[in-house]
Design an enzyme around this catalytic site. Structure first.
Site, PDB file in Angstrom:
ATOM      1  N   HIS A  74       0.816  -1.209   0.000  1.00  0.00           N
ATOM      2  CA  HIS A  74       0.000   0.000   0.000  1.00  0.00           C
ATOM      3  C   HIS A  74       0.851   1.261   0.000  1.00  0.00           C
ATOM      4  O   HIS A  74       1.898   1.326   0.635  1.00  0.00           O
ATOM      5  CB  HIS A  74      -0.949   0.001   1.202  1.00  0.00           C
ATOM      6  N   ASP A  75       0.400   2.253  -0.757  1.00  0.00           N
ATOM      7  CA  ASP A  75       0.989   3.589  -0.796  1.00  0.00           C
ATOM      8  C   ASP A  75       2.392   3.625  -1.400  1.00  0.00           C
ATOM      9  O   ASP A  75       3.088   4.634  -1.276  1.00  0.00           O
ATOM     10  CB  ASP A  75       1.014   4.226   0.604  1.00  0.00           C
ATOM     11  N   GLY A 125       5.045  -0.824   3.024  1.00  0.00           N
ATOM     12  CA  GLY A 125       4.222   0.298   2.616  1.00  0.00           C
ATOM     13  C   GLY A 125       5.019   1.579   2.465  1.00  0.00           C
ATOM     14  O   GLY A 125       6.085   1.751   3.058  1.00  0.00           O
TER      15      GLY A 125
END
Length: 285
Positions: A130-131, A148
């Protein structure tokens, strides 16, 4: 691009594929057997999903993206704070994603976006968390894993089975060696090796292939030696060495980029240089 619920005549969807009628599908898209496409997905023109690909969430695949079997894109992040927010995932045009790759959407606590740039190659079994934000032309080799919020700039190479810690930045044109644990930021055009990554020089092979002239390569070598001197050769703290390099070589764009990267805010700090001189100044990883 179609409007939701209408498909261009050039779209080829296998009878076993499950494609939500609200998904937006471009011209000449091919969706192979057993694929699943969620309601908030956008597939650009010429996208090819080979088989057993899942694309979910608010996810966009740019024109010409090719995805091989057993890939998942845009699924919920592996973050206990995630509460189902409608965050994003974007894959740039002409990127190729090989078998068993997982790419998770962003989180509200981060950028709310996971992005892979244009013309990237993501090889089998890699994980992009994520991200994460990947630039254009990035190559991620088999079995690489990212935490992340990792940021990888244009043209970087992450070699096989490397592990990149959350919030790490990898600069433009850098190379991370295989089976390498990267816990701190890698400067633009840097080359890191080792079980725990250590900076061993610049990515000379990549620079040559990019057409960098020998005069600039020589200046970059001198700048690197000033920034990371051998034992007993250096003078002053890093901030002073950066200032000296900026004074002498800051007019060269690649060196200026390195210095800007080193002075930018960082969650993780900069990767330390290898102190074994036999490792230093390698010709690439």
């Amino acid at each position: 691009m179609d409007i939701a619920g209408k498909r261009p005549e050039t779209v080829d969807i296998h009878p076993t594929a499950l494609v939500d009628e609200r998904a937006r599908i471009g011209e000449n898209v091919r969706i192979g057997p057993w694929c699943q496409i969620g309601p908030h997905v956008t597939l650009g023109a010429g996208v090819h999903l080979h088989a057993s690909v899942i694309v979910d969430g608010h996810t966009t695949l740019g024109d010409g993206v090719e995805v091989y079997p057993f890939v998942t894109i845009g699924m919920a992040p592996q973050d206990l704070k995630y509460a189902g927010e409608p965050t994003l995932c974007e894959i740039g045009a002409d990127t190729v994603i090989r078998e068993n790759v997982t790419i998770h959407r962003g989180t509200a606590q981060g950028e709310a976006l996971t992005r892979v740039g244009k013309k990237c190659l993501i090889m089998a079994n890699a994980h992009i968390a994520h991200d994460c934000l990947l630039g254009n032309g990035v190559i991620v080799v088999n079995n690489v894993v990212m935490g992340g919020h990792v940021k990888i700039d244009d043209g970087a190479r992450i070699m096989g089975s490397a592990a990149v810690h959350q919030f790490v930045r990898v600069g433009r044109g850098a190379v991370v060696g295989g089976v390498c644990g990267v816990e701190m930021d890698v400067i633009p055009y840097g080359s890191v090796l080792g079980n725990r990554a250590r900076l061993v020089g610049l990515n000379w092979v990549g620079l040559k292939r990019s057409g960098v002239h020998s005069e600039e390569m020589q200046a970059m070598r001198k700048a690197f030696r000033t920034l990371y001197p051998r034992h007993g050769e250096g003078e002053g703290v890093l901030e002073v060495r950066i200032a000296n390099v900026r004074r002498d070589y800051g007019h060269l764009p690649r060196i200026a980029e390195m210095l800007d990267f080193m002075e930018a805010p960082s969650h993780r700090g900069l990767t330390r240089v290898a102190r074994n001189d036999s490792q230093a100044e390698t010709e690439g990883a």
